[in-house]
Design a protein around this motif. Structure first.
Motif, PDB file in Angstrom:
ATOM      1  N   ALA A 132      -0.964  -1.178 -10.153  1.00 35.71           N
ATOM      2  CA  ALA A 132      -1.820  -0.439  -9.221  1.00 35.71           C
ATOM      3  C   ALA A 132      -1.248   0.949  -8.930  1.00 35.71           C
ATOM      4  N   LEU A 166      -5.820  -1.527  -5.454  1.00 39.82           N
ATOM      5  CA  LEU A 166      -5.356  -2.858  -5.057  1.00 39.82           C
ATOM      6  C   LEU A 166      -6.453  -3.896  -5.259  1.00 39.82           C
ATOM      7  N   SER A 207       0.828  -1.206   0.000  1.00 39.42           N
ATOM      8  CA  SER A 207       0.000   0.000   0.000  1.00 39.42           C
ATOM      9  C   SER A 207       0.861   1.254   0.000  1.00 39.42           C
ATOM     10  N   VAL A 224       1.407  -4.838  -8.366  1.00 38.72           N
ATOM     11  CA  VAL A 224       1.601  -3.657  -7.506  1.00 38.72           C
ATOM     12  C   VAL A 224       2.026  -2.472  -8.366  1.00 38.72           C
ATOM     13  N   ALA A 267      -2.018  -5.784   0.985  1.00 39.96           N
ATOM     14  CA  ALA A 267      -1.781  -4.353   1.230  1.00 39.96           C
ATOM     15  C   ALA A 267      -0.679  -4.097   2.250  1.00 39.96           C
ATOM     16  N   VAL A 277       1.955   1.895  -3.608  1.00 40.20           N
ATOM     17  CA  VAL A 277       0.859   2.387  -4.441  1.00 40.20           C
ATOM     18  C   VAL A 277       0.543   3.845  -4.117  1.00 40.20           C
TER      19      VAL A 277
END
Length: 231
Positions: free
Chosen positions: A152, A125, A100, A149, A134, A103
């Motif tokens: 994303a 995601l 996460s 990833v 995440a 991203v």
């Protein structure tokens, strides 16, 4: 959507000069998946980087969605680039940040509010099928998951164009198929125009609507790709 007119790029070193791209004119239509294929050293990756002016052409013009990028500077160029996502062969992930966190990078650079960032990260995601990853770190992911990833991250800022530099060349055939399906989903669901640089004609045949062939820095041809009956 993407219009290149007479672009050229030459590199200079102590050993001499090298003409990477020479007088290329190309029109990529909105909503298509366009392949650029050629042998190593043909100039295809340089041409891709010219499309978002990561490589500034020595001559010619670069127009994306009506804006001539090679005339923009500073903040105007940075803002224009937000509409252009990019993914690479080796993912270019930050390994001390979670999935996460990776991203979220383009959203942080755009100074998006924390709540907006968090919501968008989870949204993209989920879109690429990695919501359950995440909080993991990239080192624990497979090659295909790392590329998801990267996709994303590229989608986080809601780009209208996605530039892909050999996105499947480090992957096995099955994972390659999975990543191509993700890209097809991006194109069909979000209407994102996709440009894929590859040396693999099978990738072109499986996903592209048109293909441009490069050789020794020149554009040799651009033609439609025959759609398979089961697609």
């Amino acid at each position: 959507m993407i219009k290149l007119h007479g672009v050229s790029k030459q590199y200079h070193s102590s050993g001499g000069s090298f003409q990477a791209v020479q007088d290329v004119t190309l029109d990529i239509q909105k909503g298509e998946i366009h392949g650029i294929i050629g042998m190593s050293g043909a100039g295809k990756s340089t041409l891709l980087r010219i499309m978002n002016v990561l490589e500034k052409p020595d001559q010619g013009s670069v127009e994306v969605d009506g804006r001539e990028l090679n005339r923009l500077r500073g903040r105007a160029l940075r803002e224009a680039r937000r509409s252009i996502g990019m993914i690479f062969q080796h993912y270019n992930l930050v390994y001390n940040r979670t999935v996460s966190g990776n991203v979220a990078i383009p959203l942080e650079l755009a100074k998006a509010a924390r709540t907006e960032r968090n919501e968008r990260v989870l949204e993209v995601l989920k879109f690429v099928g990695l919501l359950d990853k995440a909080d993991q770190y990239p080192a624990r992911l497979s090659g295909g998951q790392k590329q998801r990833v990267a996709i994303a991250r590229a989608l986080a800022s809601r780009p209208s164009v996605l530039l892909c530099d050999e996105p499947t060349s480090a992957l096995d055939p099955q994972t390659t198929g999975e990543i191509l399906e993700v890209l097809r989903h991006v194109n069909r669901s979000l209407g994102v125009t996709i440009v894929i640089v590859t040396h693999d004609m099978d990738v072109v045949n499986r996903i592209c609507t048109r293909v441009s062939v490069m050789e020794n820095g020149r554009l040799i041809s651009t033609q439609p790709v025959e759609v398979k009956p089961n697609e």
